[in-house]
Scaffold this motif. Structure first.
Motif, mmCIF file in Angstrom:
data_model
loop_
_atom_site.group_PDB
_atom_site.id
_atom_site.type_symbol
_atom_site.label_atom_id
_atom_site.label_comp_id
_atom_site.label_asym_id
_atom_site.label_seq_id
_atom_site.Cartn_x
_atom_site.Cartn_y
_atom_site.Cartn_z
ATOM 1 N N ALA A 60 0.813 -1.216 0.000
ATOM 2 C CA ALA A 60 0.000 0.000 0.000
ATOM 3 C C ALA A 60 0.846 1.266 0.000
ATOM 4 C CB ALA A 60 -0.936 0.005 1.198
ATOM 5 N N THR A 61 2.063 1.204 0.548
ATOM 6 C CA THR A 61 2.912 2.396 0.574
ATOM 7 C C THR A 61 3.355 2.822 -0.818
ATOM 8 O OG1 THR A 61 4.920 1.104 0.928
ATOM 9 C CG2 THR A 61 3.772 1.900 2.884
ATOM 10 N N SER A 62 3.253 1.953 -1.798
ATOM 11 C CA SER A 62 3.622 2.314 -3.161
ATOM 12 C C SER A 62 2.499 3.042 -3.892
ATOM 13 C CB SER A 62 4.031 1.067 -3.951
ATOM 14 O OG SER A 62 2.905 0.221 -4.133
ATOM 15 N N LEU A 63 1.325 3.086 -3.313
ATOM 16 C CA LEU A 63 0.203 3.763 -3.961
ATOM 17 C C LEU A 63 0.353 5.274 -3.882
ATOM 18 C CD1 LEU A 63 -2.706 1.598 -2.545
ATOM 19 C CD2 LEU A 63 -1.701 1.469 -4.818
ATOM 20 N N ARG A 64 -0.097 5.953 -4.890
ATOM 21 C CA ARG A 64 -0.051 7.414 -4.916
ATOM 22 C C ARG A 64 -0.941 7.992 -3.813
ATOM 23 N NH1 ARG A 64 -2.037 10.249 -10.236
ATOM 24 N NH2 ARG A 64 -2.631 8.078 -10.376
ATOM 25 N N LEU A 65 -2.059 7.357 -3.538
ATOM 26 C CA LEU A 65 -2.976 7.849 -2.508
ATOM 27 C C LEU A 65 -2.387 7.723 -1.104
ATOM 28 C CD1 LEU A 65 -6.356 6.441 -3.829
ATOM 29 C CD2 LEU A 65 -5.574 8.795 -3.858
ATOM 30 N N TRP A 66 -1.440 6.818 -0.900
ATOM 31 C CA TRP A 66 -0.800 6.658 0.415
ATOM 32 C C TRP A 66 -0.129 7.972 0.833
ATOM 33 C CZ3 TRP A 66 -0.405 2.898 4.121
ATOM 34 C CH2 TRP A 66 0.593 3.071 5.072
ATOM 35 N N ARG A 67 0.549 8.603 -0.096
ATOM 36 C CA ARG A 67 1.247 9.860 0.213
ATOM 37 C C ARG A 67 0.276 11.027 0.311
ATOM 38 N NH1 ARG A 67 4.593 6.991 -3.025
ATOM 39 N NH2 ARG A 67 3.784 7.839 -4.970
ATOM 40 N N ARG A 68 -0.814 10.968 -0.412
ATOM 41 C CA ARG A 68 -1.757 12.078 -0.415
ATOM 42 C C ARG A 68 -2.636 12.113 0.821
ATOM 43 N NH1 ARG A 68 -6.635 12.008 -4.047
ATOM 44 N NH2 ARG A 68 -7.576 11.670 -2.059
ATOM 45 N N ASP A 69 -2.993 10.948 1.361
ATOM 46 C CA ASP A 69 -3.912 10.890 2.500
ATOM 47 C C ASP A 69 -3.375 9.948 3.582
ATOM 48 O OD1 ASP A 69 -6.072 11.273 4.106
ATOM 49 O OD2 ASP A 69 -7.513 10.228 2.818
ATOM 50 N N PRO A 70 -2.251 10.302 4.201
ATOM 51 C CA PRO A 70 -1.678 9.405 5.210
ATOM 52 C C PRO A 70 -2.552 9.298 6.455
ATOM 53 C CG PRO A 70 -0.468 11.460 5.167
ATOM 54 C CD PRO A 70 -1.439 11.499 4.018
ATOM 55 N N GLY A 71 -3.401 10.281 6.707
ATOM 56 C CA GLY A 71 -4.281 10.238 7.870
ATOM 57 C C GLY A 71 -5.277 9.100 7.806
ATOM 58 N N LEU A 72 -5.596 8.619 6.634
ATOM 59 C CA LEU A 72 -6.499 7.478 6.473
ATOM 60 C C LEU A 72 -5.719 6.180 6.348
ATOM 61 C CD1 LEU A 72 -9.247 6.111 5.912
ATOM 62 C CD2 LEU A 72 -8.855 6.608 3.506
ATOM 63 N N TYR A 73 -4.704 6.174 5.508
ATOM 64 C CA TYR A 73 -4.065 4.915 5.146
ATOM 65 C C TYR A 73 -3.120 4.364 6.205
ATOM 66 C CZ TYR A 73 -6.276 5.524 0.702
ATOM 67 O OH TYR A 73 -7.222 5.670 -0.268
ATOM 68 N N ARG A 74 -2.455 5.209 6.972
ATOM 69 C CA ARG A 74 -1.572 4.680 8.018
ATOM 70 C C ARG A 74 -2.365 3.975 9.115
ATOM 71 N NH1 ARG A 74 2.731 9.489 8.011
ATOM 72 N NH2 ARG A 74 3.921 8.740 6.232
ATOM 73 N N PRO A 75 -3.427 4.604 9.674
ATOM 74 C CA PRO A 75 -4.216 3.861 10.672
ATOM 75 C C PRO A 75 -4.893 2.625 10.079
ATOM 76 C CG PRO A 75 -4.728 6.197 10.779
ATOM 77 C CD PRO A 75 -3.861 5.991 9.580
ATOM 78 N N LEU A 76 -5.291 2.704 8.818
ATOM 79 C CA LEU A 76 -5.915 1.553 8.172
ATOM 80 C C LEU A 76 -4.908 0.414 8.022
ATOM 81 C CD1 LEU A 76 -8.371 0.306 6.843
ATOM 82 C CD2 LEU A 76 -7.669 1.378 4.700
ATOM 83 N N ALA A 77 -3.661 0.742 7.702
ATOM 84 C CA ALA A 77 -2.631 -0.296 7.591
ATOM 85 C C ALA A 77 -2.390 -0.954 8.944
ATOM 86 C CB ALA A 77 -1.337 0.298 7.046
ATOM 87 N N ARG A 78 -2.387 -0.168 10.016
ATOM 88 C CA ARG A 78 -2.221 -0.736 11.359
ATOM 89 C C ARG A 78 -3.404 -1.634 11.718
ATOM 90 N NH1 ARG A 78 -1.287 4.773 13.106
ATOM 91 N NH2 ARG A 78 0.813 5.247 12.429
ATOM 92 N N THR A 79 -4.604 -1.199 11.360
ATOM 93 C CA THR A 79 -5.799 -1.995 11.629
ATOM 94 C C THR A 79 -5.750 -3.313 10.864
ATOM 95 O OG1 THR A 79 -7.058 0.043 11.943
ATOM 96 C CG2 THR A 79 -8.319 -1.967 11.588
ATOM 97 N N CYS A 80 -5.338 -3.265 9.612
ATOM 98 C CA CYS A 80 -5.227 -4.490 8.813
ATOM 99 C C CYS A 80 -4.178 -5.434 9.394
ATOM 100 C CB CYS A 80 -4.883 -4.150 7.365
ATOM 101 S SG CYS A 80 -6.246 -3.415 6.453
ATOM 102 N N LEU A 81 -3.072 -4.886 9.866
ATOM 103 C CA LEU A 81 -2.042 -5.713 10.488
ATOM 104 C C LEU A 81 -2.580 -6.392 11.746
ATOM 105 C CD1 LEU A 81 0.867 -6.737 10.672
ATOM 106 C CD2 LEU A 81 1.401 -4.659 11.961
ATOM 107 N N ALA A 82 -3.309 -5.643 12.562
ATOM 108 C CA ALA A 82 -3.888 -6.225 13.775
ATOM 109 C C ALA A 82 -4.894 -7.320 13.425
ATOM 110 C CB ALA A 82 -4.555 -5.138 14.614
#
Length: 76
Positions: A3-25
């Protein structure tokens, strides 16, 4: 990591970083459920619940922000 390779990852880190942590959990929870080896119906229902949590988190987070739609993304 993909997911970090997606263009949207850099544009909206407030959504994707917590979502990545949630997916990992939820992935770790799924592995723990598999290690417990419960009866067949229980893991099926538990996996549906566990895998639905990141989706629900993303939808609730997206709806709570009043962001404009991205013109680069084709919305149907």
């Amino acid at each position: 990591m993909l997911a970090t390779s997606l263009r949207l990852w850099r544009r909206d880190p407030g959504l994707y970083r917590p979502l990545a942590r949630t997916c990992l959990a939820m992935a770790l929870g799924s592995l723990a459920l598999g290690a417990l080896r419960p009866a067949l119906l229980i893991p099926g229902l538990a996996l549906v619940a566990l895998l639905g949590i990141p989706w629900l988190f993303a939808v609730m987070r997206r709806l709570s922000t009043e962001a404009e739609p991205d013109p680069e993304i084709n919305h149907l």
